[in-house]
Design an enzyme around this catalytic site. Sequence first.
Site, PDB file in Angstrom:
ATOM      1  N   ASP A 297       0.910  -1.133   0.108  1.00 48.88           N
ATOM      2  CA  ASP A 297       0.357  -0.390  -0.256  1.00 48.88           C
ATOM      3  C   ASP A 297       1.080   0.858  -0.150  1.00 48.88           C
ATOM      4  OD1 ASP A 297      -2.398   1.748  -0.164  1.00 48.88           O
ATOM      5  OD2 ASP A 297      -2.991   1.004   1.721  1.00 48.88           O
TER       6      ASP A 297
HETATM    7  C1  BGC Z   1      -4.919   2.814  -0.289  1.00 52.10           C
HETATM    8  C2  BGC Z   1      -5.215   2.491  -0.973  1.00 52.10           C
HETATM    9  C3  BGC Z   1      -5.042   3.081  -2.841  1.00 52.10           C
HETATM   10  C4  BGC Z   1      -3.442   3.898  -2.449  1.00 52.10           C
HETATM   11  C5  BGC Z   1      -3.506   4.172  -3.332  1.00 52.10           C
HETATM   12  C6  BGC Z   1      -4.350   4.432   0.173  1.00 52.10           C
HETATM   13  O1  BGC Z   1      -4.368   5.406   0.869  1.00 52.10           O
HETATM   14  O2  BGC Z   1      -5.138   3.024   1.513  1.00 52.10           O
HETATM   15  O3  BGC Z   1      -6.851   1.407  -0.826  1.00 52.10           O
HETATM   16  O4  BGC Z   1      -5.433   1.747  -3.589  1.00 52.10           O
HETATM   17  O5  BGC Z   1      -3.441   4.940  -1.507  1.00 52.10           O
HETATM   18  O6  BGC Z   1      -4.202   5.328  -4.056  1.00 52.10           O
END
Ligand code: BGC
Length: 765
Positions: A297
């Site tokens: 993530d």
């Molecule tokens: C979120 C993810 C997301 C990623 C990219 C993160 O803050 O937890 O679910 O895909 O950002 O935007």
Amino acid sequence: MYPKITSLFLFFFISFSYAVHSQNQNRNNTVPDARIQKKVDSLLKLMTLEEKVGQMNQYNGFYDVTGPSPKEGNSKVKYDQLSNGMVGSMLTVRGVKEVRAVQKIVVEESRLGIPLIIGFDVIHGYKTISPIPLAEAASWDLDAIKKSAGVAAMEAAAAGINWTFAPMVDISRDARWGRVMEGAGEDPFLASKIATARVTGFQGEDLSSVQTIAACAKHFAAYGFSESGKEYNTVDIGTSTLYNMVLPPFKAAADAGVKTFMNGFNELNGIPVTGNQFLQRDILKKRWKFEGFVVSDWASIAEMTSWGYAKNLKAAAKNAVVAGSDMDMESKAYIDHLPQLVKDNEVDESLLDDAVRRILRVKFELGLFDDPYKYCDEERELATIGNAQNNEAVLDMAKKSIVLLKNDNQILPLKKSGQKIALIGALASDKNSPLGSWRTAADDNSAISVLEGMQKYSGNTLSYQKGADVVTGETAFIHELNINSNDKSGFKDAIDLAKQSDIVVMVLGEHGFQSGEGRSRTNLDLPGVQQDLLEEVFKVNENIVLVLNNGRPLSITWADEHIPAIVEAWHLGTQTGNAVAQVLYGDYNPSGKLPVSFPRNIGQVPIYYNYKSTGRPLAYEDKKMVFWSHYSDVENTPLYPFGHGLSYTSFKYNWLDLDKNVYEVNEKINISITVKNTGEVVGKEVVQLYIQDLFASITRPVKELKAFKMIELKPGESKKVNFTLDKNSLGFYNNEGEYIVEPGKFKIFAGGSSYTSLETEFELN
Ligand code: BGC
């Protein structure tokens, strides 16, 4: 040092791969195509250590890439790394022009010209926005959900994107957690079916088609169990919950051939999931034989240092790669440290080879080696994004997502003429909030508001007053506690209007940005002064239809006690107003069912239908008792149970029958249920089947959803609905993670919600 691979070489390489790819389109998503594998292996042999690490590195887009000076300032670093083959993927770059620009740098300037995979959070639509995922889950309509994901994929692919960070398949029982809106609710069975529908909707039959994109099951794992519903918090859950509640939707996504997984921000029982070898290597890659790749993530590799799990970024990089995280999203841990870690023999290069193989394989499957610009077609972009068919599809999904929670005295549907209708609530005229959290590329204020939707029904007199704002100021990045409005100056006009009206439709709830990532709440009441507004209006006119907008269950006990009709309309996306109006006027008979339990008050949270009986389950037999598992100030039951949802008609469950009373473990259990439409209009009903394993080596829930079917019945019509269960429905995971089926007695329940009306028993030998 390393020669630049000439364009002639690349031409042969890519042509060959194209031929191979076209002839061998891999139909079985889970088993990698052997010929693609061969190409991947030969490409890997050409790669330097740094180029391998480059494929494992993902950056956020830089916004001036198509501007005048992408080679200056902050963008220069990214530009240089792209042109040196040090970046394998970008996220949040969108639109053909932008995607082509970054792809061109890599393809034309880097030594090997390996195309980027372009990822984005296409969560519930790209520009044409469908309902938030929790709302879609309320449809229980797997075909519609699959189609909705397909529309999102088609639009995103037309904008140059090849990979979505969806579906989020995290189970959550805690409405305080803002990301409840992004999942499929509290139940592992329903969530698994929806995970499959979404994965197959995004990826389609053929991943190399320009209408499909790779999907990503996230967040692996247990993020939805964040302690006290607080975002990014610690997670401590037992093995049984992990295997039986958390993992099944991930397993379903893997079985459906999802190409990627994302880990998460949370820890699980003391180990950050990004560095969790047990989850990523043992379960996902070994036990489930997952052949795709795992992306971290956003900066979750770096965050292992904040957790106090890795002492610095270098240690975090080592930890993550050993644990099975294949791609680093924005931590810059891999790009800065993996080459040295390998040179120092601290990380075995074979781990990198495995990660890169996985990443390249998906790029091949997407067809990016055939033509890196295949998703970059301006004409297709123009024709596809926001077109009429896509709007039709999201309207259909929006109607199916609405849940009728309450409808006393058949106040709904509204009469189409001769009525004075007051529409009240700031959310009723809001064109931005209905898009919900994660609206990807939607234009601000592009939703059809409830006001606009209702104006299309011209037989009544419709007047509007906002009464009170929900929030003040900018909502997207401000903490909600600071933005709930306290302004009551609009109350008087709203109350005056209500006095003069036959019916009052009040649209209240959360603004679209009050749920989603980083939007945990400690209070599930209507935000701001909306509860006061509701009570004040009720004093002058009791004929209220409350339309809720929200991304999570709210505690609306007062409303349930006083307001005759309550419609759960979530955040329904671009076509919100049309969908709500069609339901209120009865042009669509609501058929949605809650995928989450609604609490009576926040103290009941976490609340869910599939709880354990406890050793003191005395429930209601003798309310005078003290020493049983309960609260002394509110009953145990939720306000609205999982599976609940009414229709403008009524259904009677008449009969539940099994073909036998005793079954051998390998036998099929045939079940039939008779349901009758006892009302006056055609209606759809989701017939739900639950079991209870009465005695087992691990305590089992009091009820577990095992099957459901949607039927449509004309007034007076009866239908026999047949289900078949087998051992795959009757077992559970033991604490070693093995699926076991134990003999003994089971109950079977059927009904139109988890408060079932029919029940019988059988025995398994
Ligand atoms: C979120 C993810 C997301 C990623 C990219 C993160 O803050 O937890 O679910 O895909 O950002 O935007």
